[in-house]
Design an enzyme around this catalytic site. Structure first.
Site, PDB file in Angstrom:
ATOM      1  N   ALA A  89      55.206  60.019  54.132  1.00  0.00           N
ATOM      2  CA  ALA A  89      56.436  60.639  53.648  1.00  0.00           C
ATOM      3  C   ALA A  89      56.142  61.829  52.738  1.00  0.00           C
ATOM      4  O   ALA A  89      56.610  62.954  52.982  1.00  0.00           O
ATOM      5  CB  ALA A  89      57.284  59.595  52.920  1.00  0.00           C
ATOM      6  N   ARG A  92      62.281  58.980  56.791  1.00  0.00           N
ATOM      7  CA  ARG A  92      61.906  59.745  55.603  1.00  0.00           C
ATOM      8  C   ARG A  92      60.708  60.667  55.835  1.00  0.00           C
ATOM      9  O   ARG A  92      60.431  61.504  54.996  1.00  0.00           O
ATOM     10  CB  ARG A  92      61.609  58.790  54.449  1.00  0.00           C
ATOM     11  CG  ARG A  92      60.410  57.919  54.692  1.00  0.00           C
ATOM     12  CD  ARG A  92      60.369  56.666  53.849  1.00  0.00           C
ATOM     13  NE  ARG A  92      59.155  55.896  54.083  1.00  0.00           N
ATOM     14  CZ  ARG A  92      58.962  55.127  55.138  1.00  0.00           C
ATOM     15  NH1 ARG A  92      59.899  55.005  56.056  1.00  0.00           N
ATOM     16  NH2 ARG A  92      57.834  54.465  55.280  1.00  0.00           N
ATOM     17  N   CYS A 142      48.782  26.253  40.948  1.00  0.00           N
ATOM     18  CA  CYS A 142      49.644  25.082  40.722  1.00  0.00           C
ATOM     19  C   CYS A 142      51.119  25.449  40.774  1.00  0.00           C
ATOM     20  O   CYS A 142      51.948  24.645  41.193  1.00  0.00           O
ATOM     21  CB  CYS A 142      49.302  24.432  39.380  1.00  0.00           C
ATOM     22  SG  CYS A 142      47.817  23.418  39.474  1.00  0.00           S
ATOM     23  N   ASP A 169      49.732  55.565  49.157  1.00  0.00           N
ATOM     24  CA  ASP A 169      50.453  54.466  48.519  1.00  0.00           C
ATOM     25  C   ASP A 169      49.505  53.342  48.123  1.00  0.00           C
ATOM     26  O   ASP A 169      49.933  52.244  47.790  1.00  0.00           O
ATOM     27  CB  ASP A 169      51.549  53.923  49.436  1.00  0.00           C
ATOM     28  CG  ASP A 169      50.999  53.460  50.784  1.00  0.00           C
ATOM     29  OD1 ASP A 169      49.772  53.475  50.960  1.00  0.00           O
ATOM     30  OD2 ASP A 169      51.810  53.082  51.658  1.00  0.00           O
ATOM     31  N   ASN A 170      48.201  53.621  48.137  1.00  0.00           N
ATOM     32  CA  ASN A 170      47.188  52.635  47.803  1.00  0.00           C
ATOM     33  C   ASN A 170      46.499  53.058  46.507  1.00  0.00           C
ATOM     34  O   ASN A 170      45.789  54.066  46.478  1.00  0.00           O
ATOM     35  CB  ASN A 170      46.169  52.540  48.945  1.00  0.00           C
ATOM     36  CG  ASN A 170      45.142  51.457  48.710  1.00  0.00           C
ATOM     37  OD1 ASN A 170      44.663  51.272  47.597  1.00  0.00           O
ATOM     38  ND2 ASN A 170      44.796  50.735  49.756  1.00  0.00           N
TER      39      ASN A 170
END
Length: 942
Positions: A423, A460, A577, A521-522
């Site tokens: 984009a 986009r 947990c 985007d990383n």
């Protein structure tokens, strides 16, 4: 749509026809895509069923309700120069009901510097007609119409939103007054050159789009993006400074009733017409110290309109317009006015990108009722892009009118590396093509992206079209830029930038660059690029978006800090947990469901295959071996032979996960037990086992699990739901019997200790079967691919788990976003940050050495907030920074290649360093404490 005309069903234009319709005494130019028969029109009317495949990233930003409201708004964009086409492009990609583009003028040579849909062959043709042909290709759901006559009141009444760009003051006042009287949202977007000003003033009328109260009693929606913990039931609130509904002000305190997260953020005010705000403007500004600066620009624009109306042209460089401001009482910055006049004939793509994005976002607010509209005036300038020393402006011609021909030549010679063609990458490349970056002798743009185009990108990533799906992003983007500007030298690669590609992107490549722009985007990839820029002393332009939020940062060698400085890149994780026994949020249940998918359909299959093929499979220790062998044992015993056996397996799995496991947990930790774990107390309420009722969610889980189980066992089945229900009717399961003495860990440390104490003697090692029963491990498919039904399973399992614990469930799209870690995205924010990147690029090309010339920008178009600040300096009284280095010749004085000993001597003698150790990455090349024999041997190495 809105033309009140009927076309015969047996008539259709040829693909290359452009049809002219006569209506209201005016001409409309329509492409065949807009001439729809009844069947296609019915499909458009059902646009309320949002195309999630196309709009998924935008839905994450706006929501379904806002998207559906947008489909009811017809928008007019008047003026098809740079800022107008930017605005129209963003609106069409977003997906409103229809867009009409208007312009009475013909394309000129000066338009080509910023209007990306015009080419040399279009000069002399109407701007709206040419633009319409290209804009209609962006979104098949949005009809685009070109209109070329004067804007009459009857014509304007057909629209819900009107956007006016690059128009005269008289036209602005006339149309604004009509819109105000007829409850039509009016937005003004105007640009003049680059610096120093660009206003965008929307006026939202008192229409039904923005209502602060809903229902009876009224419900007030708080306009905020983040969760507000300080509002609680029973609290009291009062209202003040509410405009439009003044009855709320100074009322008695009202009790708070928290209804949950709002679907929309509504405005609590209405606005005045343009004529009233010209003399008493409200200017949106965060830094009040710049108010005088922007008041001057507000008046300078009006003086410019007066000058142009009187002279029939824009001012020449150094022309005075201050005489037209003599009637103003407010103090003026005359230097600012002179600079404004000098560059007012300029037309720059980055400025148009910023203002066009903001104007489009205001259109979407009006069309959707989402987010807070801009309260009258917003001014934006980029003074810093001008040269730090005064330069002459040789002639008027788009960008050259602002910076001069010498600077344009310098732009053409630049060598830039664009990492990412998504984009932001598409918008950057479009802007680079418009400003002429790398369009001259020796110039070069290299763009790399290893991804292919997906359908969801089309909403986009505007350089891509439906016919480009499955093609390489970088190749298509490069070709699109070359089409916009044939002189741009751009090369496309499909490599992932990282340690594995350092032979390709090594010394020769980076040393030949002038700068790098990331569109990634990383975070980890961006840090790597930042490290390479530090290594080779190259400036870095970084930008990113998340929904309506965006940022732009510039990193300059020896001037600013480096990228990644003091960054925390650790991904958010949840305690085991919490996931296994005590979830409290939908994110927990989705991660649990994802883990179930991995364990049931990926790890178990991999373990079986390893057990059958690898003799070293059992050479593991502790609980890991037990867990793997149990999975292998159950998998070998449960091989299905029919669809019915798959359904029976899925039904037993449902019973285990959503009834038996919960009942065992309640057996160990009954609701009234006072010594249960802190995690259990935090969950708020005890879980409840589900009942096997014939509900859609239950059936969705069983069908998805059955299909996945069949896939892993290479079983071809139809997946028939009717047959599955017949199996469930006759299937009988034994009642639950709690396991005595079973210990359930309540902390991650306890879970680890329990796992470590398991011994191998407890494991029953299955005998390998005589036949080859290798299974097919299933993996999570890419973000927009659910071909193996993995998302169906995860969403159903997560929502059933949520029902166990009383957690609000999530729909399919929301679950997909969380599981896929998908970043919400919208075209307006992307266009804005790409424009801001190019403004910083101008400064790098000038070679600005003053830290005060550069800007880092952070914007929130939803609110709207636009924050600009100076980059952080690297120095801070330090004598050594990451940008500093010592340059060493590769040869000795006699011309021979240096040995390690020569290098040591050079550093000690020439630079006065007391060298104790020399490292290259993890390798120790030299250490002063080594033995004399080792030093002698090592120092002789070249």
């Amino acid at each position: 749509r809105g033309l009140n005309c009927t076309l015969s069903d047996d008539w259709a234009p040829s693909p290359d026809q452009v049809v002219v319709l006569q209506s209201f005494g005016a001409r409309y130019f329509l492409s065949p895509m807009c001439l729809l028969g009844r069947s296609r029109m019915n499909a458009l009317e059902s646009h309320l069923e949002i195309d999630e495949g196309l709009y998924s990233r935008q839905i994450y930003v706006l929501g379904y309700d806002a998207m559906q409201r947008m489909t009811g708004s017809s928008v007019l964009v008047s003026g098809m120069k740079g800022v107008g086409v930017e605005t129209a492009k963003n609106i069409i990609l977003a997906g409103v009901k229809s867009v009409t583009v208007h312009d009475q003028g013909d394309a000129q040579w000066s338009d080509l510097s910023s209007q990306f849909f015009l080419s040399e062959g279009d000069v002399g043709q109407n701007r709206a007609v040419v633009s319409q042909r290209h804009l209609a290709e962006l979104n098949s759901y949005v009809p685009v119409v070109a209109y070329t006559e004067e804007l009459s009141e009857k014509f304007l009444s057909a629209f819900q939103v009107v956007v006016l760009t690059n128009s005269s003051l008289e036209e602005q006042l006339r149309i604004s007054d009509f819109c105000h009287a007829n409850n039509i949202c009016f937005i003004l977007a105007d640009t003049k050159g680059l610096p120093p000003s660009c206003p965008s003033g929307p006026w939202f009328m008192a229409s039904s789009v923005f209502l602060p109260l809903q229902g009876c009693p009224g419900v007030v929606t708080i306009a905020c993006e983040e969760k507000q913990e300080h509002f609680e039931n029973g609290g009291m609130v009062t209202f003040s400074r509410v405009e439009g509904m003044t009855e709320l002000n100074n009322s008695e305190p009202q009790p708070v009733c928290v209804l949950g997260a709002p679907a929309d953020l509504m405005a609590l005010y209405f606005q005045e017409p343009l004529s009233a705000t010209l003399t008493h403007p409200k200017i949106k500004i965060k830094d009040k110290g710049k108010l005088t600066h922007y008041c001057t620009l507000h008046m300078a624009f009006q003086a410019l309109h007066a000058f142009q109306s009187k002279m029939g042209r824009l001012p020449r460089p150094r022309n005075q317009v201050t005489q037209d401001l003599a009637g103003w009482q407010a103090p003026l910055d005359e230097e600012l006015v002179r600079a404004f006049a000098a560059v007012s004939a300029g037309d720059l793509s980055p400025i148009n990108a910023v203002i066009g994005a903001m104007a489009a976002q205001e259109v979407l607010k009006a069309a959707s009722g989402k987010f807070t509209p801009l309260d009258q005036w917003f001014y934006f300038d980029a003074w810093e892009c001008l040269p730090e020393q005064e330069h002459s402006v040789p002639r008027y011609d788009g960008q050259i009118a602002v910076f001069g021909a010498d600077f344009q030549e310098r732009l053409g010679q630049q060598k830039y590396f664009v990492v990412g063609a998504g984009a932001i990458g598409c918008e950057l490349l479009k802007n680079f093509g418009m400003i002429g970056l790398a369009a001259g002798k020796g110039g070069r743009i290299t763009v790399t992206d290893m991804d292919t185009i997906e359908r969801s990108n089309l909403n986009r990533q505007f350089l891509f079209r439906p016919q480009d799906v499955s093609k390489q992003k970088s190749e298509v983007a490069a070709a699109a830029v070359r089409h916009m500007n044939p002189y741009t030298n751009v090369t496309a690669h499909q490599d992932c930038l990282g340690p594995d590609t350092e032979q390709l992107y090594g010394d020769n490549f980076f040393l030949g660059l002038d700068g790098v722009a990331t569109a990634l985007d990383n975070p980890q990839a961006r840090v790597y690029v930042g490290e390479r820029c530090v290594q080779y002393l190259k400036p870095l332009l970084d930008s990113g978006t998340e929904g309506t939020k965006g940022h732009v940062q510039v990193f300059v060698p020896f001037l600013t800090e480096s990228y990644g400085h003091a960054m925390d890149l650790a991904e958010k994780t949840y305690p085991l947990c919490t996931l296994r026994h005590f979830p409290t949020a939908i994110q927990h249940t989705l991660q649990w469901a994802r883990d179930q998918f991995e364990g049931l359909f990926k790890k178990s299959a991999e373990n079986v295959n390893s057990f059958l093929q690898d003799s070293n499979f059992l050479k593991v220790s502790g609980g890991e071996a037990l867990e793997k062998l149990e999975l292998v044992h159950s998998s070998l015993q449960e091989k299905p032979l029919s669809w019915g056996e798959c359904v029976a397996w899925a039904r037993r799995l449902w019973e285990q996960l959503f009834r038996n496991d919960i009942q065992q947990l309640l057996y160990n930790f009954p609701p009234d037990h006072v010594r249960h774990s802190p995690s259990y107390r935090k969950s708020g309420s005890s879980p409840s086992p589900l009942f096997p009722l014939p509900l859609d969610t239950h059936m969705a889980f069983i069908l998805a699990a059955s299909r996945l189980f069949a896939q892993t066992h290479r079983l071809q089945v139809s997946g028939d739901e009717v047959a599955a229900r017949q199996v469930l009717l006759v299937l009988c399961l034994p009642p639950f019997q709690p396991c005595q003495g079973l210990h359930i860990p309540t902390t991650d440390q306890e879970l680890k200790e329990t796992s470590d104490t398991v011994v191998m003697s407890q494991c029953k090692i299955p005998s390998p079967p005589p036949l080859n029963l290798s299974l097919i491990p299933l993996s999570l498919a890419p973000q927009d691919d659910n071909s193996n039904f993995h998302l169906n399973f995860i969403v159903a399992a997560s929502n059933l788990r949520a029902e166990n614990y009383g957690i609000p469930t999530a729909d399919w799209l929301q679950s997909k976003r969380i599981v896929g870690r998908i970043v919400p995205a919208i075209a307006t924010t992307t266009a804005a940050v790409a424009g801001l990147v190019c403004l910083e690029l101008y400064k790098l090309v000038w070679g600005h050495k003053d830290l005060g010339s550069y800007r880092q920008s952070f914007l929130r178009l939803a609110e709207p907030i636009f924050s600009v600040s100076l980059p952080h300096s690297q120095f801070c009284q330090k004598t050594w920074t990451c940008w500093d280095r010592i340059e060493v010749p590769g040869v000795t004085g006699s011309g021979e290649e240096m040995t390690l000993g020569d290098l040591r001597d050079h550093l000690q003698k020439e630079h006065g360093l007391a060298l104790r150790m020399l490292l290259y990455r993890e390798a120790v090349l030299y250490a002063a404490f080594w033995s004399s024999e080792k030093l002698k041997e090592q120092l002789a190495n070249r």
